[in-house]
Structures are given as C-alpha cells and as structure tokens.
Scaffold this active site. Structure first.
Site, PDB file in Angstrom:
ATOM      1  CD  GLU A 168       6.693   4.815   5.180  1.00 31.43           C
ATOM      2  OE1 GLU A 168       6.919   4.785   6.418  1.00 31.43           O
ATOM      3  OE2 GLU A 168       5.533   4.840   4.710  1.00 31.43           O
ATOM      4  CG  HIS A 211       6.390   0.572   9.921  1.00 34.88           C
ATOM      5  ND1 HIS A 211       7.511   1.158   9.393  1.00 34.88           N
ATOM      6  CD2 HIS A 211       5.343   1.299   9.455  1.00 34.88           C
ATOM      7  CE1 HIS A 211       7.153   2.194   8.635  1.00 34.88           C
ATOM      8  NE2 HIS A 211       5.842   2.293   8.657  1.00 34.88           N
ATOM      9  CG  HIS A 257       1.966   0.987   5.799  1.00 35.69           C
ATOM     10  ND1 HIS A 257       2.470   1.464   4.613  1.00 35.69           N
ATOM     11  CD2 HIS A 257       2.529   1.753   6.765  1.00 35.69           C
ATOM     12  CE1 HIS A 257       3.311   2.466   4.857  1.00 35.69           C
ATOM     13  NE2 HIS A 257       3.351   2.663   6.153  1.00 35.69           N
ATOM     14  CD  GLU A 258       1.129   1.513  10.545  1.00 37.81           C
ATOM     15  OE1 GLU A 258       2.231   1.566  11.117  1.00 37.81           O
ATOM     16  OE2 GLU A 258       0.702   2.444   9.809  1.00 37.81           O
TER      17      GLU A 258
END
Lengths: 498, 498
Positions: A295, A269, A265-266
């Site tokens: 997101e 980003h 997830h990170e």
C-alpha cells in the site's frame, strides 16, 4: 550430484509459486473475463489449488527439508538464509491452522460474502450478522492457534498474515499520533480549502479516450506491457504475478480523473511487483514485504506523486490533447485543488488522503474489540455510527454506508485494515527520504521522467523483496525507524500551505 | 460413515478435473489475453499443473482405491462402473510412460515447436528436422511402452490417447474406401462446379458487425453466454471447460463468411461439451468420447448443417441486415455455391469438405511410416510433395505449404490426424440418422430453430459422455457400425446434384 535439502526446498516453493500464480490469473479472469454463471466452477478450481498449496506447505517432506537445511546452513548465501526463514514463516502460518478449520472458514466466508452482498444491497445488517458471527467465532479459534504457534497475541497473529512483522504495539503508537493530530488538521484544511473552491469539471469523456490516456501514462511510467495488461473491472485491483501483471480500473464517462488515479494507484502496486528481484522469483524471499509495504507503493504513486503539482504539469497537456479541452477548470492549479479536496465523508474507498486514516483507525478499533469479544457483532452498527460521527462528524443514515461498506470482515480479513493507514505512513517516510536523495525529483516528474523515482524505489524497496523485515527495510531506506512524523509533515505541508 | 473406495476415487478425479479445468482456462488466456512476454512463466504454471495431474493419476493411493473399488463393485450403478473403467483407462495411460520420459518429451516438444515456428516462417525444413527426429525417437519409446501396457500396436496406443478405442484396423478400412472413391469424386465435382461458378463477394465487412452477427447466430444456436464467451485469437479453438466454454475465431474484414464458419465449427465442439451430462461432471465418465467424436460435432454443425441451403435461408436475411448488402452474390444459391466450392489445394485447414480427407490420409500414412522407421525424417519433404501431387494433383513449392504446415508433429501429436477424417465420417453417419429421425429438420433449420437438432444430438451423443465406447455409441445412435458409406452418400448427393 543430488540436490541439497535447501535446493529441494527451492524446487518445492517454485511449485508453490506456480500454483499461486495460476490461482492469481484465475482470480483475475473471474473478475474481468469469466461469464457470470461459471463462478461455482471457478470456486472449485481455486479451492483445489489452495488445498494443494496448503498440502505442499504443511507436508512432512517440507518440514524435514527445513530441518535438514537449517542444520546445513553454513554454505548458504545471505539471501538464501533469508529465504529459509521466509519458507519457515510460510509453513508456520499454514500448519498452525488445522485443515478442518481452514475448510470451515472457507465455507463460512463464502456464505458470509454472499449474504454481505445481499445485506449491503438491502442495507440490512441483520441479514449479515449471524454469518459474520460465525466467521468471527472461527477466526477467534484461528487467531488463538496461530498466536500460540507464532508466539504472538491473537490479533497480531492475524495481522502478521497480511503484513509480516506488523504488530499492534507499533500500530497503536502510530495511530495514537495520528488520532491526536488528525481531527484538528481536518478541521483546518476544510476551512482553508473552503476559501478557494476549485472550478468543477463537466462534460463527457469517452471511455476509449480515457483508456488511451491511461495507457500513455502507464507507458511513460515504464509499465512493461510485454508482461502486463490494463483492463476494466467493477472494483479496481492488481492481479496476476510478477512477469504477468494484470491491473484493472473502472472509467466514469463523467469524470476523466478518477479512473486514471485508480490506475496510478494500481500501477504503484504493479511496479513494486515488477521491481522485485528476478533472481529470487518463485521463492518466498522474492515476494513483496506484505500489504502495508504494497500500500505504501500504491499510495506513494497515487497520492504523493500524482495528486501533486509536478505530476499535473506533466499530465495537463495530455488531458487537453486527449479530450480537446481547455479553460480555467483545466489549469494545473485547479486540477490540483480538485484532486486534493478534503471532505468529511462516509465511504472509505472514496475518502481523501487526510481523512482516510480516520476510516481505517475506526475499523482497527472495532475489529479488535469484536475479536476480543468486547464488542458484540449485533452492536456493531451502533458502535460504528456513533464513533464515525465522533471522529469525522458524519453519521451514516443506513448500514450500507456504515458497517456494511467493506467486504473485508465478511471474507475473514481481520487484521488487514491497519495495512492501509500504515502504508500511507510508510509512503510519507519514503517520500521524504526520496526527496532528500533526489533534489530534482519535482522537475523530473513535471517533465514526465519517472526513471529516477522508480530507480530509487527499486534500489531501496523493491529489490529487497522479503529479504528483510519491514522495520529494517524502512530503517535502511530512510535512515529512521517507522513513525508518523514524516507523513504528518508531508500532509501539513501540502494541505496547510497558503 | 467413511467414504467407500469408489467415492474416494470420485473425489480424487474431481480434483483432477479442477486442475485440468484451471489449466484449460490458463491455456485460453495464453492464446487470447496474455502478454507475449509472459509465455515462459505460463509454461511453468502449466507444467506444475500437468505434473500434479500426472502424480495424482499415477499415485499408489489411486491404484489401491481402483483395486478396492473393483473388488467392491457389486453395489455400483451402471454409469459408476463405466466411470471406474474410464478411471482405470486414464491411469493406465498415465502410468505406462515413466515420468522421466514424460519430462523429456515435454522439453523436446517445447523446443521443437519453437523451431517449427521458425522453420515454417523461413520455409526451411532442415532447421526443424533434428528436433522432429528427437521427438520421434522419444515418441517411439512412449508408443512401445504404452502399447505394451494397453496391449495395442504402438501407433494404436498413441491414437488411443486422442480417440479412445479408435484402431488402425478401422481407420484403414475407412480410409481404403475413401481412397478408392475420392480421387474420381473430386474430379467430377470440380468439373461440375466449373459449369456454374458463383459470383464472388467483395467489399469491407467491419469486424464489429461480423462479431455482432456471430453472437446473434450463437445465441440462436443456444450457446449459453452465461457460461461461455466468444473471443478472437490467431488460430480459432474451443477452450475452457463445460460450465465455462471459451471459443475463439478470427475475423477477416474482406470476408464475412469464413470467421462465421469458424465459429460454427467451434460452436459444434462447445455444444458437445455443454451437452455432456451434468450429473457426471468432473468424472472421467462425464467427458467427451475423444477427438474423433469431437470433430464429428464440429463438422456436423459447420459442414453438414451450416454449409447447406436450409441454414443459408436462415442466415441470408441476417447477412443483408447486418452488412446492409444485397445483390446476386448474396442470394442463397450463390452463397451456397461459395461455401461448398471444391478445390485442389495445399493447406489442410483451408481445405473443403471433399478434399479434406485426402490431406488427412496423407498425414496418417506418413506418420505411421515415420514412427515405424520406414520413412526417415529427412526424407519427409520429398515424400510429402510427391504423394500430395499423386493424390490431389498439386505440389508444394516450399515446405511451409508442405510438410511444415501443421504443428501436430512438432508437439508430439502422432496419432491425432485420423480423428479429423474419422470425425467427418461419423458426422455423415449421424446426419443420415438424424434426418431419418427428424424429417422436418431442413424446415426447422431454415426457420432458425436449432432446438430439434441439439435435442437429437444431446440424446444420442452428448448425454452418453464417455459411458460407452465410440463404436457402441455410434451403433446406438445410428443403428449401424461405423462405415464411410453414409458420408459418401451425403457427399455425393450434395456435390454431384444437377
């Protein structure tokens, strides 16, 4: 030759960028490295930097330069015009809120956050309520002033700070579609998944091995370790600045998958930030296009790419090798079922892909009503509990698992929540376009080849920076205006397959 | 009630302190945490902060406030008057150098430092010489301007930036005394030590155990781990800011003592900062009294306290327990001899207590001659080599172990070196006074009780902050003006005992 007004503006914003980058590293340090007793001191350092950024943006000099640059715009390139527009946008946001209100809000949210921590620990909303009340009162003033300056409804003015160009009208349209389909879909998926429950993973998985695996995966993704780090913190986040990315996660020795999914997830980003155009670095036009776009990148990588069979075909041998495991629970199909389980649950950050928007939509409704004054702060717990029961069929037994679970309102981030669900919807639409453009995507991912994925994202999303508004960016990347249709198709295809 | 001019100054300097603290943490991060590829970006962040500090100090507003505060000084307390004086001092330093020269120096030293690294690696002074030449030319301008503004000789003006109030006249007096005694003393000590050579330590000492031991020792010293950290970096240093101290060391698995001695040195610095008056924090009067005082604190703890028998009586059982070792090489007397060995050597940072001032005095002479133009940059290697041979009887075989060994000149730190040796001399004088005041000091240290030591230092040194000049501070703490006498007595007593 003296610098043109536009060039002088570039200099000023480069300075702003340097201060913000410094602040970002200091916030990372506070979460990852700083001794606990140093937080007040760090608060003073960050406040000094933020004040400086605000002064810079609201200075008469910048105002004059903007007017002069606008009046002499004929020689500027397209991206420079976009940069001017973004400079003005940042300035308008900064100047609409008087310094005294900024300072009162900073103090009120600092107090409210401390009280929120205590209230959540004790699960006692009454402790927090007066502080939230104070924050809301100040935010109402801010929303009104900002709305007037930007010619937006008060709520939209706040939301615009997080996702430029995101308006209630579009949010409402998308959330109405989702709200119509999701309750039935959730019901169907849960019924279906109950027929083939996955085998649970058990055992201990050393944190050092989990970290090693995560670093391997990040390297394969192309995370630039010469310009970034992976660390651990209580709450995973992506910090730092393009050119020095800092992502964090939290490893659980009983669970080898959750820490890794957090990292993916990170990394979504971080790879967005890494892919922003280098030539525009330090300028407003070189920034990401807001929290919903951010997101979309993290969810695309975590949910649509990684919680999927091709990725698990790549990952599975690494899991076996890293942890020296084998057996039915480690088969790709079982891992897949473990990672896409849908459950009616209370905590947003632990929610699955399908129920997640329900959590967000609840918060969106409530925060709009609170801001309008329709819902009183003291009535929040009951409104929360009854509505989450309506929508998801679960009811908190205390406020810690209800309206005290998120920090956002305490810190004044009204207007932030929709970005999470809109991000998912954007991810769905990008994913559909990406699959059309790259028919071999699944084979590439299964082979651990992420170059094609990121090439597409870089070309269609990252390299745009903030040179387009979010709607145009999405239109250009996918050939359609944003809607919930693609995401719903994706979710239905994934979760209702036989 | 509106703030008085003095109160407004306090606000401005609090902001300055916040920026400097932010910069200090960012520099720590650059040395300890930052990915290698992010250094240019970090350079921009630090430059933005430094420019901001310079602007703040040289602003017309601060100038006006200083004049108005001076004119309305009658109601101010004693420490506030000292604070005003220190504010003015900082401003005079900042304003004497025009911004263009500051910026040219920043660029020249950045280039020179990179070239210095390369030149040292290749041991090729010619690569570095033109860059050093450029730095020296700019520094001459700065020294002249600063000297004029402060009414000081050019060299003294530069030295005043590092150790306020330290002048060539005092340095010369002390160095003359040392220069007279040290050559003979070194000869005698080496002869004497040759008669009882210590048993060498051998084996492997795991870094994690060394770190554990170091943390134990630091805790016993009273290092506040709720407001500080210990990390590792290529070159040990003390960074951060009072309230968030960051010290670093470097562990060698073949040598369990050097890393720890480095930590004790840095802890001396850190405890000074920790002991600075909290009530004055963020104000110029609340800072340390310069680099010579700083070095007195690190050397006092490392050299005079820790490389001494009472400390080793405390440490020895910890070494045995931590590393599971015993035998003649681990006896207190042997450890003591290992830690106070005197050698004629080429590298300053590895030098022992007795030869160390010789290295410093050489640099002091050379940097004065270079600044005056008496010695040409191109003639530096030969001057270095022949003089170190004269003074210490050793001659570098290449420039990496000669005039390329230190970074100071590359980064423009002319006037810094004397602080190291003056720091030792101050440490000697403080130690004598401390022992007079606390006759039981040795027993306390041997029992691992450091409270008395730091109480004395806090009362006599740390709590003074920058409210007194260095000469008054030393006079008050020891009852005498600074001289080399006490340090020479200490060294002779320690190294010439039977």
């Amino acid at each position: 030759m003296p610098l043109s007004p536009y060039q002088q503006l570039e200099q000023e914003f480069r300075r702003l960028h340097a201060f913000r980058g410094a602040a970002s590293i200091l916030r990372w340090d506070a979460a990852v490295m700083m001794p606990r007793g140093s937080s007040e001191l760090r608060g003073e350092q960050l406040a000094a930097l933020e004040t400086e950024c605000h002064s810079l943006l609201t200075s008469p000099r910048v105002s004059r330069l903007l007017d002069r640059a606008d009046a002499n715009a004929q020689g500027l390139e397209h991206w420079q015009l976009a940069n001017l527009r973004e400079m003005r946008r940042e300035r308008e946001h900064a100047i609409a809120t008087p310094r005294s209100l900024v300072s009162r809000l900073a103090k009120a949210t600092a107090r409210a956050e401390i009280k929120w921590i205590e209230a959540r620990q004790k699960s006692d909303f009454a402790l927090f309520a007066p502080h939230l009340e104070e924050v809301v009162n100040l935010l109402r003033d801010k929303a009104r002033l900002l709305g007037k300056a930007l010619d937006l409804a008060p709520y939209d003015a706040l939301a615009d700070e997080f996702s430029p160009g995101l308006r209630s009208a579009e949010i409402d349209a998308i959330f109405t579609t989702l709200g119509r389909r999701l309750p039935g879909l959730i019901h169907e998926v849960i019924e279906l998944q109950a027929q083939k429950p996955p085998v649970e993973i058990s055992g201990r998985f050393s944190v050092s091995k989990q970290r090693q695996l995560a670093l391997d995966v990040m390297r394969t993704l192309g995370f630039p370790f010469d310009k970034g780090r992976l660390d651990e913190s209580e709450h995973p986040f992506t910090g730092g600045v393009p050119g020095d990315m800092r992502i964090t996660t939290r490893f659980n020795p009983a669970d080898p998958l959750t820490g890794l999914m957090g990292i993916l997830h990170e990394s979504g980003h971080a790879m967005y930030d890494v892919g922003l155009p280098e030539a525009w670095r330090g300028q407003p036009v070189g920034r990401d296009r807001g929290m919903a776009m951010q997101e979309s990148q993290s969810l695309l990588l975590e949910m649509l790419i990684s919680r999927n069979r091709p990725f698990l075909r790549y990952l599975q041998p690494l899991l076996e090798k890293t942890f020296g495991v084998s057996g039915p629970e480690w088969e790709v199909e079982n891992l897949y079922r473990l990672l896409i389980r849908v459950r009616r649950s209370l905590i947003r950050v632990d929610a699955d892909e399908v129920t997640y928007p329900v959590h967000v939509m609840l918060r969106y409704e409530l925060e709009k009503e609170i801001l309008d004054g329709e819902l009183k702060v003291m009535d929040l717990p009951e409104a929360w509990n009854s509505r989450i029961q309506d929508r998801l069929g679960v009811r908190p037994t205390n406020d810690a698992e209800g309206c005290l679970q998120d920090v956002h309102w305490a810190v004044g981030s009204f207007g932030y929540f929709p970005s999470y669900a809109i991000g998912a919807v954007i991810a769905g639409q990008l994913y559909e376009a990406l699959r059309n453009d790259r028919p071999a995507l699944d084979e590439e991912i299964a082979a651990g080849q992420f170059g094609g994925l990121f090439e597409w994202l870089r070309e269609n999303v990252h390299s745009v920076g903030a040179s387009l508004g979010m709607p145009e960016l999405i239109q250009n990347a996918t050939g359609r205006p944003l809607s919930a249709a693609a995401w719903l198709r994706y979710v239905e295809g994934k979760y209702l397959e036989d």
